[in-house]
Design a protein around this motif. Structure first.
Motif, PDB file in Angstrom:
ATOM      1  N   VAL A  73      -0.063   0.629   7.242  1.00 58.35           N
ATOM      2  CA  VAL A  73       0.857  -0.304   6.604  1.00 58.35           C
ATOM      3  C   VAL A  73       1.104   0.351   5.016  1.00 58.35           C
ATOM      4  O   VAL A  73       1.906  -0.100   4.640  1.00 58.35           O
ATOM      5  CB  VAL A  73       0.596  -1.721   6.465  1.00 58.35           C
ATOM      6  N   ILE A  74       0.111   1.300   4.515  1.00 60.51           N
ATOM      7  CA  ILE A  74       0.260   1.448   3.277  1.00 60.51           C
ATOM      8  C   ILE A  74       1.487   2.257   2.742  1.00 60.51           C
ATOM      9  O   ILE A  74       2.060   2.248   1.558  1.00 60.51           O
ATOM     10  CB  ILE A  74      -1.169   2.230   2.835  1.00 60.51           C
ATOM     11  N   ARG A  76       4.408   1.774   3.709  1.00 60.01           N
ATOM     12  CA  ARG A  76       5.705   0.586   3.796  1.00 60.01           C
ATOM     13  C   ARG A  76       6.344   0.607   2.217  1.00 60.01           C
ATOM     14  O   ARG A  76       5.673   0.898   1.507  1.00 60.01           O
ATOM     15  CB  ARG A  76       5.364  -0.482   4.309  1.00 60.01           C
ATOM     16  N   TRP A  78       7.513  -1.090  -1.240  1.00 62.62           N
ATOM     17  CA  TRP A  78       6.615  -1.851  -2.182  1.00 62.62           C
ATOM     18  C   TRP A  78       7.127  -3.340  -1.608  1.00 62.62           C
ATOM     19  O   TRP A  78       6.368  -4.346  -1.847  1.00 62.62           O
ATOM     20  CB  TRP A  78       6.972  -1.914  -3.391  1.00 62.62           C
ATOM     21  N   THR A  80       7.975  -4.727   1.305  1.00 64.13           N
ATOM     22  CA  THR A  80       7.482  -5.343   2.376  1.00 64.13           C
ATOM     23  C   THR A  80       5.894  -5.262   2.083  1.00 64.13           C
ATOM     24  O   THR A  80       5.261  -6.412   2.884  1.00 64.13           O
ATOM     25  CB  THR A  80       7.995  -4.250   3.541  1.00 64.13           C
ATOM     26  N   TYR A  81       5.314  -4.221   1.514  1.00 62.75           N
ATOM     27  CA  TYR A  81       4.117  -4.282   1.451  1.00 62.75           C
ATOM     28  C   TYR A  81       3.438  -5.593   0.773  1.00 62.75           C
ATOM     29  O   TYR A  81       2.320  -6.324   1.152  1.00 62.75           O
ATOM     30  CB  TYR A  81       3.566  -2.928   0.718  1.00 62.75           C
ATOM     31  N   ARG A  84       3.577  -8.749   2.976  1.00 60.86           N
ATOM     32  CA  ARG A  84       2.719  -8.706   3.907  1.00 60.86           C
ATOM     33  C   ARG A  84       1.303  -9.041   3.353  1.00 60.86           C
ATOM     34  O   ARG A  84       0.281  -9.651   3.986  1.00 60.86           O
ATOM     35  CB  ARG A  84       2.817  -7.515   4.930  1.00 60.86           C
ATOM     36  N   LYS A  85       1.037  -8.330   2.244  1.00 61.72           N
ATOM     37  CA  LYS A  85      -0.215  -7.976   1.791  1.00 61.72           C
ATOM     38  C   LYS A  85      -0.712  -8.997   0.644  1.00 61.72           C
ATOM     39  O   LYS A  85      -1.882  -9.029  -0.017  1.00 61.72           O
ATOM     40  CB  LYS A  85      -0.698  -6.813   1.577  1.00 61.72           C
ATOM     41  N   LYS A 146      -2.931   0.865  -2.909  1.00 65.65           N
ATOM     42  CA  LYS A 146      -1.623   1.493  -2.903  1.00 65.65           C
ATOM     43  C   LYS A 146      -1.175   2.257  -4.051  1.00 65.65           C
ATOM     44  O   LYS A 146      -0.691   3.218  -4.019  1.00 65.65           O
ATOM     45  CB  LYS A 146      -0.326   0.408  -2.344  1.00 65.65           C
TER      46      LYS A 146
END
Length: 353
Positions: A73-74, A76, A78, A80-81, A84-85, A146
């Protein structure tokens, strides 16, 4: 991905990973339960020895497993990232911090007054509150990795190792725990291929894996007993080797699926992590005040079991009700809703894990 373990997949989840997470979350609850009982009783019980045995690898493995799928997922975007994270975990942190404060407020008011409670609550935004520091720290790790993904991985890993070895003690939990735990999270990220290979190897040669576990168990126990497990270099080595041992144990368990309840705990590790404090505290108070059981180790086991089962019971009780927001993030709090759920942002939910 990881084709050698496809037979160990249920509902899109890899069984040994859930076993590893279940293993760790039970040990986390055991630690809090045992130390809480011992503090209240003023003496140690026999379960204390198991808690100490697990100390070198309990959280290192949890963080390593948390970084295991980051490579997927890294890359993706920014937005979306971060959704989710970062937003995902902070939703649960803010919600459950408020819940914990609601239960603890009477005691805080008695000791510090209203202003003391307000100050403590505001401080929880910069100093993780109680047992929730893990999900406070994870988003920081995700963002850091990231931001540094173009930096050669040996540079970042050696930095993380140096921080762990230096045993930073600033008195502020965030930098202290970042220094202590980041290397394990990053190891899960950069070494995922090798970690999966270790799990596959354990399943292919169980006798050899068992022999290795016996050697590890003796070595870990001896070093813990000798009082050197927390020393620089020892702690890093024991954390990494212990995390590999948990992966090996989990791979063997998954091969025969002997302990399905443990796998279920792993599938719902965040649920347990968020909610165990309430049944844990309640059962501890009841057992110690009634005096029905006097053995501290036995009480610690019962409190641990109640913490785990009680947290799951809360989840089972609310998952089909509006209170499911305790464990599922409503899509109204998503930055980037997924797929067709964009059309129904208030009805769609994202599980805690």
């Amino acid at each position: 991905m990881h084709r050698e373990l496809q037979s160990g997949i249920h509902d899109g989840r890899i069984d040994w990973v859930d076993y590893a997470k279940g293993f760790c979350i039970v040990f986390v609850v055991m630690m809090h339960s045992t130390l809480g009982v011992e503090a209240a009783a003023g003496k140690e019980g026999w379960l204390h020895h198991l808690v100490e045995f697990a100390r070198p690898f309990r959280m290192p493995d949890f963080f390593m497993i948390s970084g295991l799928f980051l490579a997927n997922v890294i890359n993706r975007d920014w937005r979306t990232y971060i959704d989710r994270k970062v937003v995902h975990f902070f939703y649960f942190y803010l919600l459950w911090t408020a819940i914990q404060f609601a239960f603890k407020a009477p005691g805080f008011i008695a000791e510090q007054g209203i202003m003391g409670v307000a100050h403590a609550y505001l401080m929880s935004f910069i100093e993780p509150f109680g047992t929730l520091w893990f999900i406070y720290l994870l988003p920081i790790f995700f963002i850091f990795v990231k931001l540094t993904k173009r930096v050669p991985w040996p540079v970042i890993w050696l930095m993380g190792a140096a921080l762990e070895i230096s045993q930073v003690q600033t008195g502020w939990m965030v930098p202290d725990e970042f220094a202590s735990r980041f290397v394990y999270f990053y190891t899960g990220y950069i070494a995922a291929r090798y970690i999966f290979a270790i799990a596959a190897r354990a399943q292919a040669t169980p006798a050899l894996a068992m022999a290795g576990l016996v050697i590890w168990g003796i070595g870990n126990g001896v070093l813990v007993k000798a009082g050197v497990a927390a020393l620089p270099f020892y702690s890093l080595a024991l954390g990494l080797v212990g995390a590999v041992a948990v992966v090996t144990i989990s791979a063997l368990l998954a091969q025969h699926d002997v302990f399905k309840p443990l796998r279920y705990c792993g599938r719902n590790s965040i649920v347990i992590y968020l909610a165990f404090f309430l049944p844990m505290a309640a059962s501890r108070a009841v057992l110690l005040k009634t005096g029905i059981i006097t053995d501290i180790g036995t009480i610690s086991v019962l409190v641990t079991a109640t913490g785990v089962i009680g947290a799951l019971a809360i989840y089972w009780a609310v998952r089909w009700t509006p209170l499911k927001v305790l464990f599922e993030r409503p899509a109204v709090f998503w930055l980037v809703p997924e797929g067709k759920k964009k059309a129904e942002p208030r009805l769609a939910m994202q599980p805690a894990e």
